[in-house]
Write an enzyme that holds these catalytic residues in place. Structure first.
Site, mmCIF file in Angstrom:
data_model
loop_
_atom_site.group_PDB
_atom_site.id
_atom_site.type_symbol
_atom_site.label_atom_id
_atom_site.label_comp_id
_atom_site.label_asym_id
_atom_site.label_seq_id
_atom_site.Cartn_x
_atom_site.Cartn_y
_atom_site.Cartn_z
ATOM 1 N N GLU A 167 0.832 -1.214 0.000
ATOM 2 C CA GLU A 167 0.000 0.000 0.000
ATOM 3 C C GLU A 167 0.862 1.257 0.000
ATOM 4 O O GLU A 167 2.055 1.215 0.283
ATOM 5 C CB GLU A 167 -0.898 0.030 1.252
ATOM 6 C CG GLU A 167 -2.266 -0.624 1.070
ATOM 7 C CD GLU A 167 -3.249 0.231 0.273
ATOM 8 O OE1 GLU A 167 -2.857 1.301 -0.231
ATOM 9 O OE2 GLU A 167 -4.408 -0.174 0.160
ATOM 10 N N ARG A 195 -7.412 1.090 13.174
ATOM 11 C CA ARG A 195 -6.021 1.353 12.793
ATOM 12 C C ARG A 195 -5.998 2.407 11.700
ATOM 13 O O ARG A 195 -6.988 2.618 10.992
ATOM 14 C CB ARG A 195 -5.328 0.084 12.294
ATOM 15 C CG ARG A 195 -5.859 -0.433 10.966
ATOM 16 C CD ARG A 195 -4.843 -1.346 10.290
ATOM 17 N NE ARG A 195 -5.382 -2.045 9.139
ATOM 18 C CZ ARG A 195 -5.438 -1.564 7.901
ATOM 19 N NH1 ARG A 195 -5.050 -0.323 7.640
ATOM 20 N NH2 ARG A 195 -5.911 -2.296 6.906
ATOM 21 N N ASN A 237 -5.058 3.918 8.091
ATOM 22 C CA ASN A 237 -5.004 3.388 6.742
ATOM 23 C C ASN A 237 -4.242 4.392 5.870
ATOM 24 O O ASN A 237 -3.206 4.890 6.265
ATOM 25 C CB ASN A 237 -6.433 3.102 6.243
ATOM 26 C CG ASN A 237 -6.458 2.128 5.084
ATOM 27 O OD1 ASN A 237 -5.723 1.151 5.061
ATOM 28 N ND2 ASN A 237 -7.304 2.394 4.103
ATOM 29 N N GLU A 286 -11.610 -5.841 10.461
ATOM 30 C CA GLU A 286 -12.649 -6.872 10.448
ATOM 31 C C GLU A 286 -12.557 -7.694 11.740
ATOM 32 O O GLU A 286 -11.470 -8.005 12.221
ATOM 33 C CB GLU A 286 -12.461 -7.797 9.244
ATOM 34 C CG GLU A 286 -12.762 -7.131 7.916
ATOM 35 C CD GLU A 286 -12.686 -8.115 6.752
ATOM 36 O OE1 GLU A 286 -12.111 -9.208 6.929
ATOM 37 O OE2 GLU A 286 -13.213 -7.781 5.678
ATOM 38 N N ASN A 293 -9.569 6.145 2.737
ATOM 39 C CA ASN A 293 -8.649 5.621 1.737
ATOM 40 C C ASN A 293 -8.184 6.720 0.794
ATOM 41 O O ASN A 293 -8.165 7.885 1.163
ATOM 42 C CB ASN A 293 -9.307 4.439 0.995
ATOM 43 C CG ASN A 293 -8.397 3.226 0.961
ATOM 44 O OD1 ASN A 293 -7.178 3.346 0.860
ATOM 45 N ND2 ASN A 293 -8.974 2.053 1.042
ATOM 46 N N ASP A 351 -9.695 1.910 -3.766
ATOM 47 C CA ASP A 351 -8.692 1.821 -2.706
ATOM 48 C C ASP A 351 -7.805 3.072 -2.766
ATOM 49 O O ASP A 351 -8.282 4.169 -2.545
ATOM 50 C CB ASP A 351 -7.901 0.514 -2.869
ATOM 51 C CG ASP A 351 -7.150 0.113 -1.608
ATOM 52 O OD1 ASP A 351 -6.796 0.978 -0.810
ATOM 53 O OD2 ASP A 351 -6.895 -1.100 -1.431
#
Length: 277
Positions: free
Chosen positions: A10, A93, A95, A113, A146, A196
């Site tokens: 990422e 958390r 991102n 999740e 995101n 994303d």
């Protein structure tokens, strides 16, 4: 271009002074740097999932890991916490994140999740870390904060909340760093799956990585229309940025976490990093 596979590659960012691509592997808790000169990957392990990394003017990096902002000294591998946030949300958390035109670091949070496909909704937020270490909250009740970037004239901030399956445009005040007045810009088609990471190109068009869609799509913010699709050889495409000596190459990250054995056998490139010339 990078064969070392990432569980969840990422937040790629081109570091001109190192001639390198810096990125994170969220689930392996690593900040990584691939040298375009030597083709080697160096990594620094950190103590929590790391959602994003950005460059510091003085060298080294700023990172968003767990629910805190921190500095990473690459040479000593020392991580120095700047501020802890959301301590009341142990399942959250950080991102994706990116630095704005004035050197402020925008990064957002999300709920992890609790079981496959199950997560608490609207638990995330978007924060801005100022150069003087002040932190403000810009957005609340976000699902998965995101992809983010700014228009070339610095008047618009673009942001993705992945579970809204859409890109939104906000008015942006470059002097204060504040965002306001969100408007939907583009809603993803069914085959594009979930948005994303995102970046902007030299013509002011947006490139959006489609996780589980195996592509990056180019969107014209003026018309809200998709104008180009680049398909990649694996489905979990996570983010993109421009780099190379004249920034004419697009680097695209991917992930292999979330793929079953059958899919992994069909997609030997899952988790690798690609260069689109």
């Amino acid at each position: 271009v990078v064969k070392e596979k990432n569980r969840m590659g990422e937040c790629p960012v081109w570091e001109e002074r190192e001639n390198a691509l810096v990125y994170v592997d969220i689930n392996s808790q690593k900040v990584c740097r691939w040298s375009a000169l030597t083709n080697e990957v160096q990594t620094v392990s950190v103590d929590a999932r790391v959602g994003s990394v950005a460059l510091r003017q003085c060298g080294g990096y700023v990172i968003a890991l767990g629910t805190r902002f921190a500095f990473l000294d690459w040479d000593t591998q020392v991580v120095t916490t700047i501020l802890e946030l959301e301590q009341d949300k142990p399942n959250n958390r950080f991102n994706d994140g990116k630095v704005d035109p004035k050197g402020r670091f925008f990064a957002g949070t999300m709920a992890e999740e609790t079981a496959p496909g199950v997560r608490a909704r609207r638990q995330g937020a978007l924060y801005t870390l100022f150069p003087d270490h002040l932190v403000i909250k810009q957005l609340d009740q976000v699902d998965i904060s995101n992809g983010l970037d700014w228009s070339l004239d610095h008047r618009t901030f673009f942001h993705i909340d992945s579970l809204a399956y859409a890109v939104h445009a906000f008015s942006y005040d470059v002097h204060t760093g504040k965002i306001a007045c969100p408007k939907p810009l583009y809603h993803l088609e069914k085959e594009e799956q979930m948005p994303d990471g995102m970046c902007i190109d030299a013509e002011g068009k947006l490139w959006v990585a489609c996780i589980d869609g195996g592509r990056v799509i180019r969107i014209d913010p003026e018309t809200g229309k998709r104008i180009q699709t680049v398909r990649l050889p694996t489905v979990r495409i996570t983010s993109c940025c421009f780099g190379g000596k004249d920034y004419s190459e697009m680097y695209v990250t991917s992930a292999y976490d979330g793929l079953d054995e059958t899919t992994l056998a069909k997609e030997p490139h899952a988790g690798e990093i690609f260069k689109v010339s």
